[in-house]
Design a protein around this motif. Structure first.
Motif, short mmCIF file in Angstrom:
data_model
loop_
_atom_site.label_atom_id
_atom_site.label_comp_id
_atom_site.label_asym_id
_atom_site.label_seq_id
_atom_site.Cartn_x
_atom_site.Cartn_y
_atom_site.Cartn_z
N PRO A 47 0.81 -1.23 0.00
CA PRO A 47 0.00 0.00 0.00
C PRO A 47 0.84 1.27 0.00
N HIS A 48 0.23 2.33 -0.51
CA HIS A 48 0.84 3.66 -0.50
C HIS A 48 0.25 4.47 0.65
N LEU A 49 1.11 5.19 1.34
CA LEU A 49 0.72 5.91 2.55
C LEU A 49 0.63 7.40 2.24
N PHE A 50 -0.58 7.94 2.27
CA PHE A 50 -0.83 9.36 1.96
C PHE A 50 -2.22 9.71 2.46
N PRO A 51 -2.42 10.84 3.10
CA PRO A 51 -1.48 11.93 3.40
C PRO A 51 -0.80 11.80 4.76
N ILE A 52 -0.93 10.61 5.40
CA ILE A 52 -0.18 10.38 6.63
C ILE A 52 0.56 9.05 6.50
N VAL A 53 1.56 8.90 7.33
CA VAL A 53 2.28 7.65 7.50
C VAL A 53 2.00 7.16 8.92
N GLY A 54 1.59 5.92 9.07
CA GLY A 54 1.29 5.41 10.40
C GLY A 54 -0.05 5.92 10.91
N LYS A 55 -0.09 6.25 12.20
CA LYS A 55 -1.32 6.70 12.85
C LYS A 55 -1.17 8.10 13.40
N VAL A 56 -2.29 8.82 13.43
CA VAL A 56 -2.35 10.07 14.19
C VAL A 56 -3.09 9.78 15.49
N VAL A 57 -2.78 10.53 16.53
CA VAL A 57 -3.33 10.26 17.86
C VAL A 57 -4.86 10.29 17.82
N ASP A 58 -5.46 9.21 18.31
CA ASP A 58 -6.92 9.07 18.37
C ASP A 58 -7.56 9.16 16.99
N SER A 59 -6.78 8.91 15.94
CA SER A 59 -7.25 8.97 14.55
C SER A 59 -7.77 10.36 14.18
N LYS A 60 -7.25 11.39 14.83
CA LYS A 60 -7.70 12.76 14.60
C LYS A 60 -6.56 13.58 13.99
N ILE A 172 13.58 4.37 16.88
CA ILE A 172 12.64 5.06 17.76
C ILE A 172 11.68 4.01 18.32
N GLU A 173 11.58 3.92 19.62
CA GLU A 173 10.71 2.91 20.21
C GLU A 173 9.23 3.22 19.94
N ILE A 174 8.45 2.14 19.84
CA ILE A 174 7.03 2.22 19.52
C ILE A 174 6.21 1.88 20.77
N THR A 175 5.11 2.60 20.97
CA THR A 175 4.23 2.28 22.09
C THR A 175 3.32 1.11 21.73
N LYS A 176 2.59 0.60 22.71
CA LYS A 176 1.65 -0.49 22.46
C LYS A 176 0.55 -0.07 21.50
N ASP A 177 0.28 1.23 21.42
CA ASP A 177 -0.75 1.75 20.51
C ASP A 177 -0.17 2.14 19.16
N THR A 178 1.07 1.78 18.91
CA THR A 178 1.81 2.00 17.66
C THR A 178 2.04 3.48 17.33
N TYR A 179 2.16 4.30 18.37
CA TYR A 179 2.67 5.66 18.20
C TYR A 179 4.17 5.64 18.49
#
Length: 292
Positions: A47-60, A172-179
């Motif tokens: 997959p292509h990641l746009f306009p974000i990569v990964g997750k934003v906090v609380d999907s907001k 960079i370490e990742i949290t359990k919530d993948t942030y």
């Protein structure tokens, strides 16, 4: 709809859904290098990641004080693209903003994904055009999953990654919530290689932001078949394999990354984002090569 192009050394297929690669096949022996998308493990291929990569906090996603519901990795991978150009050695897919995209990402844009075959390689090119009357802000990246091990009957522990420069690098370490957290762990010390194992990915994706290398090769101790990614200019790189034992490995060049767990600001203030002026074009590319 699925489209294919090939030359004497390599064949690929790609879909209008997400403009996603579905197959990378070596012509010499018919070896498949791309993950097959088995839904038991992970339904995507590349997959292509746009306009974000990964997750934003609380999907907001916050833009000008307004919060927008943004799914992980953005909208491109779940959108229907249009095939714009098809030739003997290339495919170009396009996605324009719409009323639906504006509900979750309030910018007007065009996104193009082009696959070009050159000998035993695929050049993947991203182009973003700002169609808005203000600067647009985005991240962009790739999430290709490759068969790992490449040959059936092998174990992950028989495979390794080879960097084109000697590395001493931390992740960079990742949290359990993948942030992202604010902690770092040393991963590489004065070495060209990274042995692979399930244990390596017990905490999730490995996120690098200080590599000197711009090429990584996936290799086996047992044979000469290999796959490499060249990612010149990309400031971040993710490497991930699922703990479930699924036989694939993701090598992910990024402009940008997931939110830090404590990030609460505007999207434009997030580390790693790109700001693009009206009518301007952002373009980047990476290369996948196979050796048989």
């Amino acid at each position: 709809m699925i489209y294919s192009i090939e030359n004497s050394k390599i064949k690929i297929t790609a879909s209008t859904h997400g403009a996603e690669l579905h197959s990378i096949t070596g012509q010499k022996e018919g070896t498949e290098y791309l993950w097959n998308g088995d839904v038991k493990y992970w339904k995507y291929h590349a997959p292509h990641l746009f306009p974000i990569v990964g997750k934003v906090v609380d999907s907001k996603l916050k833009v000008d004080g307004i919060q927008y519901e943004m799914p992980a990795h953005g909208l491109a991978r779940i959108s229907e693209f249009t095939l714009l150009i098809e030739s003997n050695n290339s495919l170009t897919f396009g996605l324009n903003y719409s009323e639906d995209t504006l509900k979750i990402y309030p910018y007007r844009f065009s996104l193009f994904v082009t696959y070009t075959l050159e000998e035993n390689s695929i050049i993947v090119t991203y182009k973003v055009i700002n169609l808005d009357d203000r600067d647009i802000v985005f991240s962009i990246g790739a999430h290709p999953a490759f068969m790992c091990p490449i040959e059936k009957g092998e174990e992950l522990e028989e495979c390794y990654l080879q960097f084109n420069k000697k590395e001493t690098s931390s992740i960079i370490e990742i949290t359990k919530d993948t942030y992202l957290s604010r902690k770092r762990t040393e991963c590489l010390r004065d070495t060209h290689t990274l042995p692979l194992s399930r244990e390596l990915f017990k905490d999730g994706v490995l996120v690098f932001d200080d590599l000197k290398s711009d090429k990584i090769s996936l290799k086996s101790k047992n044979h000469d078949k290999s796959l490499s990614i060249e990612f010149k200019g990309f400031p971040h790189l993710g490497i991930w394999a699922p703990e479930t034992g699924a036989p694939f490995l993701c090598i992910e060049p990024w402009f940008g990354h997931a939110d830090y767990e404590d990030f609460t600001g505007e999207f434009r203030d997030k580390e790693g984002t790109i700001s693009l002026s009206t009518d301007k074009v952002f373009e980047c590319s990476y290369k996948i090569s196979i050796e048989e």
